[in-house]
Design a protein around this motif. Structure first.
Motif, short mmCIF file in Angstrom:
data_model
loop_
_atom_site.label_atom_id
_atom_site.label_comp_id
_atom_site.label_asym_id
_atom_site.label_seq_id
_atom_site.Cartn_x
_atom_site.Cartn_y
_atom_site.Cartn_z
N ASN A 3 63.38 72.20 30.88
CA ASN A 3 64.18 72.52 29.86
C ASN A 3 63.95 74.20 29.40
OD1 ASN A 3 65.53 70.26 30.13
ND2 ASN A 3 64.65 69.34 28.47
N ARG A 22 53.14 77.28 29.71
CA ARG A 22 54.06 78.39 29.15
C ARG A 22 53.73 79.57 29.07
NH1 ARG A 22 57.67 75.62 25.27
NH2 ARG A 22 57.93 73.18 25.74
N GLU A 36 59.75 68.96 28.84
CA GLU A 36 59.94 70.28 28.16
C GLU A 36 59.84 71.27 28.77
OE1 GLU A 36 56.91 69.85 25.29
OE2 GLU A 36 57.56 68.09 24.34
N SER A 70 56.30 63.61 29.82
CA SER A 70 57.00 64.17 28.59
C SER A 70 57.02 65.53 28.72
CB SER A 70 56.38 63.73 27.49
OG SER A 70 55.19 63.82 27.47
N VAL A 71 55.82 66.47 28.81
CA VAL A 71 55.81 67.76 28.93
C VAL A 71 56.38 68.47 29.99
CG1 VAL A 71 53.91 69.40 29.22
CG2 VAL A 71 53.41 67.50 28.05
#
Length: 255
Positions: free
Chosen positions: A179, A146, A176, A172-173
């Protein structure tokens, strides 16, 4: 179609090995375009050539209608084109705080208003101001990626080059971060060129894609065609079978 990136007959040679062989690709402004293929197919080399990190032996690269050459690009190019790399552990300086790493591109380009831009960039990638003075070792893999995305966005580019931006992250990351990237593209009207070996990721993120094998583009198709099994090349079909994003039965039925 207004082209953001146009690559024509591009070749790259490393010590007599032809990593790219007369590749041509056009990406429209505001489009998300995928490059897929197995390891060594040339997809990352193509992305690096567009970014100016790898020298082309032949062919032309145009960005927003302007031809760019070699590996030395001017500041206007890097204001418009930014790259996010695969490894969030290697793309950040281990001894610099997040604040310093976000301030650096602003300083290089002589852009003021750093405080506001840094806070905006952190907020845009879902991290608060409390992350400003942390070091990379104090962040998770997803948080590091990020930060890498925030650093790419802080110059307000129009084109993002994404080299397997989630493959080093847990599943799972990954979702994220993907998205987040899609939301940023939509909000800013960005053009994406994304390299991935995962066809599930590409069909989620991209409207069109080019399939690469041995330094060549062997097939061009839309994500909708890929999902529906409207495929011309057996190599593409084999990639579908190997990718976790597709069911083997669906591939067999489309044969």
């Amino acid at each position: 179609m207004t082209e953001a990136v146009s690559v024509e007959n591009l070749s790259v040679v490393f010590d007599e090995f032809k990593a790219l062989d007369a590749v041509s690709v056009d990406v429209a402004k505001g489009e998300s375009f995928g490059l897929v293929g197995e390891s060594g197919s040339g997809k990352s080399t193509l992305l690096r050539a567009v970014a100016g990190l790898t020298a082309a032996s032949e062919g032309t690269i145009r960005v927003s209608g302007r031809e760019v050459r070699g590996t030395r690009r001017d500041k206007a190019f890097y204001r418009a084109v930014q790259m996010v790399f695969q490894d969030p552990y290697g793309s950040l300086h281990p001894r610099q705080t997040v604040d310093r790493q976000l301030m650096e591109p602003l300083a290089i380009h002589g852009i003021g208003d750093g405080e506001r831009r840094i806070l905006k960039a952190l907020d845009e990638v879902g991290l608060g101001s409390s992350f400003r003075f942390r070091y990379p070792h104090q962040l998770s893999g997803g948080q590091r990626q990020r930060i890498a995305i925030a650093r790419a966005l802080i110059l307000e580019p129009s084109i993002l080059l994404l080299d397997e931006p989630t493959s080093a992250l847990d599943a799972s990351v990954q979702a994220e971060v993907l998205n987040l990237l899609e939301e940023v593209r939509r909000d800013r009207g960005l053009t994406f060129i994304m390299v991935s070996h995962d066809l599930g990721v590409v069909t989620h993120m991209c409207e069109r894609l080019a399939v690469m094998q041995n330094g060549r583009v062997v097939e061009r198709l839309s994500s909708a065609d890929l999902v529906a099994g409207r495929i011309a090349e057996e190599y593409t079909r084999n990639l579908m079978v190997a990718s976790k994003g597709f069911r083997r039965e669906a591939v067999a039925q489309s044969a």
